[in-house]
Design an enzyme around this catalytic site. Structure first.
Site, PDB file in Angstrom:
ATOM      1  N   ASP A  61       0.625  -1.172  -0.376  1.00 62.01           N
ATOM      2  CA  ASP A  61       0.185   0.386  -0.084  1.00 62.01           C
ATOM      3  C   ASP A  61       0.743   1.252   0.079  1.00 62.01           C
ATOM      4  O   ASP A  61       1.499   1.188   0.740  1.00 62.01           O
ATOM      5  CB  ASP A  61      -0.910  -0.259   1.471  1.00 62.01           C
ATOM      6  CG  ASP A  61      -1.868   1.075   1.316  1.00 62.01           C
ATOM      7  OD1 ASP A  61      -1.743   1.984   0.737  1.00 62.01           O
ATOM      8  OD2 ASP A  61      -2.517   0.987   1.912  1.00 62.01           O
ATOM      9  N   TYR A 154      -8.991  16.033  -7.225  1.00 62.66           N
ATOM     10  CA  TYR A 154      -8.273  15.365  -8.092  1.00 62.66           C
ATOM     11  C   TYR A 154      -6.682  16.579  -8.564  1.00 62.66           C
ATOM     12  O   TYR A 154      -6.245  16.118  -8.584  1.00 62.66           O
ATOM     13  CB  TYR A 154      -8.483  14.985  -9.328  1.00 62.66           C
ATOM     14  CG  TYR A 154      -7.865  13.605 -10.081  1.00 62.66           C
ATOM     15  CD1 TYR A 154      -7.172  13.217  -9.894  1.00 62.66           C
ATOM     16  CD2 TYR A 154      -7.829  14.762 -11.430  1.00 62.66           C
ATOM     17  CE1 TYR A 154      -6.724  11.864 -10.300  1.00 62.66           C
ATOM     18  CE2 TYR A 154      -7.318  14.108 -12.394  1.00 62.66           C
ATOM     19  CZ  TYR A 154      -6.091  12.384 -11.706  1.00 62.66           C
ATOM     20  OH  TYR A 154      -5.941  11.714 -13.006  1.00 62.66           O
ATOM     21  N   LYS A 158      -2.803  16.204  -8.638  1.00 63.29           N
ATOM     22  CA  LYS A 158      -1.462  16.130  -9.222  1.00 63.29           C
ATOM     23  C   LYS A 158      -0.767  17.098  -9.697  1.00 63.29           C
ATOM     24  O   LYS A 158       0.373  17.180 -10.084  1.00 63.29           O
ATOM     25  CB  LYS A 158      -2.189  15.887 -11.346  1.00 63.29           C
ATOM     26  CG  LYS A 158      -3.734  14.908 -11.242  1.00 63.29           C
ATOM     27  CD  LYS A 158      -2.537  13.649 -10.392  1.00 63.29           C
ATOM     28  CE  LYS A 158      -2.976  11.859 -10.908  1.00 63.29           C
ATOM     29  NZ  LYS A 158      -2.015  11.017 -10.298  1.00 63.29           N
ATOM     30  N   THR A 189      -9.810   4.379 -19.270  1.00 66.97           N
ATOM     31  CA  THR A 189      -9.625   2.741 -18.309  1.00 66.97           C
ATOM     32  C   THR A 189     -10.926   2.944 -17.375  1.00 66.97           C
ATOM     33  O   THR A 189     -11.513   3.503 -18.291  1.00 66.97           O
ATOM     34  CB  THR A 189      -8.311   3.227 -17.297  1.00 66.97           C
ATOM     35  OG1 THR A 189      -8.485   4.675 -17.536  1.00 66.97           O
ATOM     36  CG2 THR A 189      -6.794   3.926 -18.143  1.00 66.97           C
TER      37      THR A 189
END
Length: 247
Positions: A61, A154, A158, A189
């Site tokens: 992890d 998000y 990034k 994906t």
């Protein structure tokens, strides 16, 4: 004959990470892969070995420093060194407006995308500094260079990945190690399907891409393999997004 490279790929069990592990296996690299799902990891190892590569699955992890340290140490113990590390593990988190976000959502995204990358680089760089060589490729996103309504956490994570990449590159250059990032645009994906939710929203999103389609995991893996071996490149972010950041 040059000895095969030793490659470690985090987040290797799906999407870009999986495609990257397969791409390196085709070049007969020795590949260590990590993730949290043992059955899928062992199945991928079989696929990598069927391509002629030596391969090992190490459950880890990336949010847990003990796991990350053990991952790097076991890779080096198994293969003798660490030439290339690809940090592809991450999450998109839960979408929502800034006024809807919570500390728990922040922690979930930043622990996976930022802390995970930081811990991975910390221990990868320690191994590589002892060798005086190595190459790290972090997986960012088109969103690392722009904003997106409804995806603030998000996007912020990034941006942070790209900042970490550039800072680590300056530090690592002193001992002969390169650190770069590949920043994909929309890629076909499961994450893309989760983000767009419906076929209509997905089609509308892809219409904003100049090439009018999603990329494939294999196309991003090709870019990762290139960046990993680009010997005069460090501190850079290669954007592979069908033209989304061209204007």
């Amino acid at each position: 004959m040059n000895e095969p490279k030793v490659v470690l790929v985090t987040g290797a069990l799906s999407g870009i990470g999986r495609a990257t592990a397969l791409a390196f296996a085709r070049s007969k690299s020795r590949v260590a892969i990590s993730g949290r799902r043992t059955d899928e990891g062992l199945a991928l190892v079989d696929a990598l070995r069927s391509l002629g590569a030596q391969a090992e699955f190490i459950e880890a992890d990336i949010r847990d420093e003990n796991d990350v340290q053990a991952l790097v140490e076991r890779t080096v113990a198994r293969f003798g060194r660490l030439d290339i590390a690809v940090n592809a593990a991450g999450t998109e988190g839960e979408a929502g407006l800034v006024v809807e976000q919570t500390a728990a959502r922040y922690t979930a995204v930043f622990d996976a995308n930022v802390l995970g990358n930081l811990l991975a680089m910390k221990h990868e760089l320690r191994a590589m500094s002892a060798q005086g060589s190595g190459s790290i490729v972090n997986v960012s996103s088109t969103m690392g260079a722009r904003g997106a309504a409804g995806a603030s956490l998000y996007v912020a994570s990034k941006h942070a990945v790209e900042g970490l990449t550039k800072s680590a590159a300056l530090e690592a250059a002193t001992f002969g190690v390169r650190v770069n990032a590949v920043a994909p645009g929309p890629v076909q994906t499961p994450m893309l399907d989760r983000l767009t939710q419906t076929s209509e929203r997905k089609a509308a999103f892809l219409d904003t891409v100049p090439l009018k389609r999603a990329g494939t995991p294999d196309e991003i893996a090709e870019a990762v393999v290139y960046v990993a071996s680009a010997s005069f490149m460090t501190g850079e972010v290669l954007r592979v997004n069908g033209g989304r950041t061209a204007s």
